[in-house]
Design an enzyme around this catalytic site. Structure first.
Site, PDB file in Angstrom:
ATOM      1  N   SER A 118       0.875  -1.136   0.045  1.00 27.91           N
ATOM      2  CA  SER A 118       0.010  -0.208   0.031  1.00 27.91           C
ATOM      3  C   SER A 118       0.635   1.068   0.045  1.00 27.91           C
ATOM      4  O   SER A 118       1.578   1.595  -0.968  1.00 27.91           O
ATOM      5  CB  SER A 118      -0.963  -0.083   1.097  1.00 27.91           C
ATOM      6  OG  SER A 118      -2.356   0.605   0.948  1.00 27.91           O
TER       7      SER A 118
ATOM      8  N   LYS B  50     -22.370  17.555   9.046  1.00 24.95           N
ATOM      9  CA  LYS B  50     -21.151  17.979   9.670  1.00 24.95           C
ATOM     10  C   LYS B  50     -20.570  16.997  10.597  1.00 24.95           C
ATOM     11  O   LYS B  50     -19.288  16.719  10.681  1.00 24.95           O
ATOM     12  CB  LYS B  50     -21.616  19.264  10.634  1.00 24.95           C
ATOM     13  CG  LYS B  50     -20.303  19.788  11.410  1.00 24.95           C
ATOM     14  CD  LYS B  50     -19.282  20.209  10.290  1.00 24.95           C
ATOM     15  CE  LYS B  50     -18.266  20.937  10.923  1.00 24.95           C
ATOM     16  NZ  LYS B  50     -16.904  21.337  10.013  1.00 24.95           N
TER      17      LYS B  50
END
Length: 321
Positions: A135, A187
């Site tokens: 990765s 939010k």
């Protein structure tokens, strides 16, 4: 013995006369700049080994009560390459990679810094994947001119990960109710205190897909790549590869050992006995080309910096645990 007793009595008398005494004894030595250590060779030119070890992040790793923390991978790599840039005898770099990856941004910054160094100094850079170069570890390796993997290395894991938890049910069982006052409906996106809506999951997936596309772009742009984008997309589903499978797939350039990478780079820079050097912080010791310079990752590192209350991070990380 009488002299020692007299000295101690004198000190005691001073203490009783003045009432108190303060002695400042530093428990930790001040941080020192990086120093160079020669590991092998006696030639005029230098080959610098740069470690990319453990979890890749941009936050310092914590120390103990009597020990200082270590700089983040991003900070340390920048410090190393700036020191190397000032040394005209440094003729090549080897990225010694043993990392499952880390955050998207930290991996990208390190690759960017390495590419900028190559452009400024016009020096060869080789990557050697030791045990794991997966990765983000593989992402950083793509900055090199060529990638060599040890026969027993694991690499690949091209993909993006974001982990979060939903503890809403657990809090309900213990009688705790969370309340968030927010300016907009999204939010508190991916809050661990409530289940994400399908729309919120689509929004996050869009970000992940963009980071994944960037990873594929980086692999496609690496020197020596011969794979089409469609071929890369087939391989970039997060799977890991053994060294042999990675070579067959075209993700690495060769299988070999660190000694092989050193020999190849010595031949490339025209100095068969070029010194192999590393940078270290005074107070530590590097005994050979296989000595690790990074501390073991903490549990927080292994979890990718996940914070139960603040959410996770977007990761280029292979996380089998």
């Amino acid at each position: 013995m009488r002299m020692i007793i007299a000295f101690l009595l004198g000190c005691l008398g001073m203490f009783l006369t003045t009432g108190c005494a303060f002695v400042s004894v530093p428990l930790m030595s001040a941080p020192q700049p990086l120093a160079e250590q020669v590991l092998e060779g006696e030639g005029a030119k230098k080959i610098l080994i740069v470690d990319i070890s453990g979890a890749i992040g941009d936050q310092a790793k914590g120390g103990g009560l009597l020990s200082r923390g270590t700089p983040s991978t991003v900070s340390l790599v920048r410090e190393v390459i700036l020191k190397a840039e000032r040394d005209p005898k440094v003729a090549g770099l080897i990225l010694r990679i043993n990392s499952p990856g880390g955050t998207v941004t930290a991996s990208d910054i390190i690759r960017h810094d390495l590419l900028a160094f190559k452009e400024r100094r016009n020096l060869p850079v080789s990557a050697c994947i030791m045990g794991i170069g997966a990765s983000g570890g593989y992402y950083v390796a793509t900055a090199a001119d060529g990638i060599t993997a040890h026969p027993t290395a694991v690499t690949g894991s091209i993909g993006v990960l974001l982990m979060t938890f939903n503890v809403e049910g657990l809090l309900g069982k213990v009688g705790v109710e969370e309340k968030t006052i927010k300016s907009g409906g999204k939010k508190d996106l991916l809050s661990p205190f409530r289940r994400a809506t399908p729309e919120e999951e689509r929004l996050v997936q869009r970000v992940i897909d963009q980071f994944h596309g960037r990873f594929v772009d980086v692999v496609q742009a690496r020197p020596g790549n011969r794979l089409s984008r469609q071929d890369l997309l087939t391989l970039a589903d997060g799977r890991i590869f053994s060294a042999a499978d990675a070579l067959a797939a075209g993700l690495i350039d060769r299988i070999g050992y660190l000694d092989d990478v050193i020999a190849s780079l010595r031949d490339r820079i025209g100095d068969p006995d070029a010194r192999v050097v590393t940078y270290f912080r005074p107070g530590s010791y590097q005994g050979s080309i296989y000595a690790e310079s990074a501390v073991e990752p903490s549990m927080a590192d292994l979890l990718g910096g996940f914070d139960m209350t603040g959410g996770g991070q977007f990761m280029y990380l292979w996380r089998p645990w």
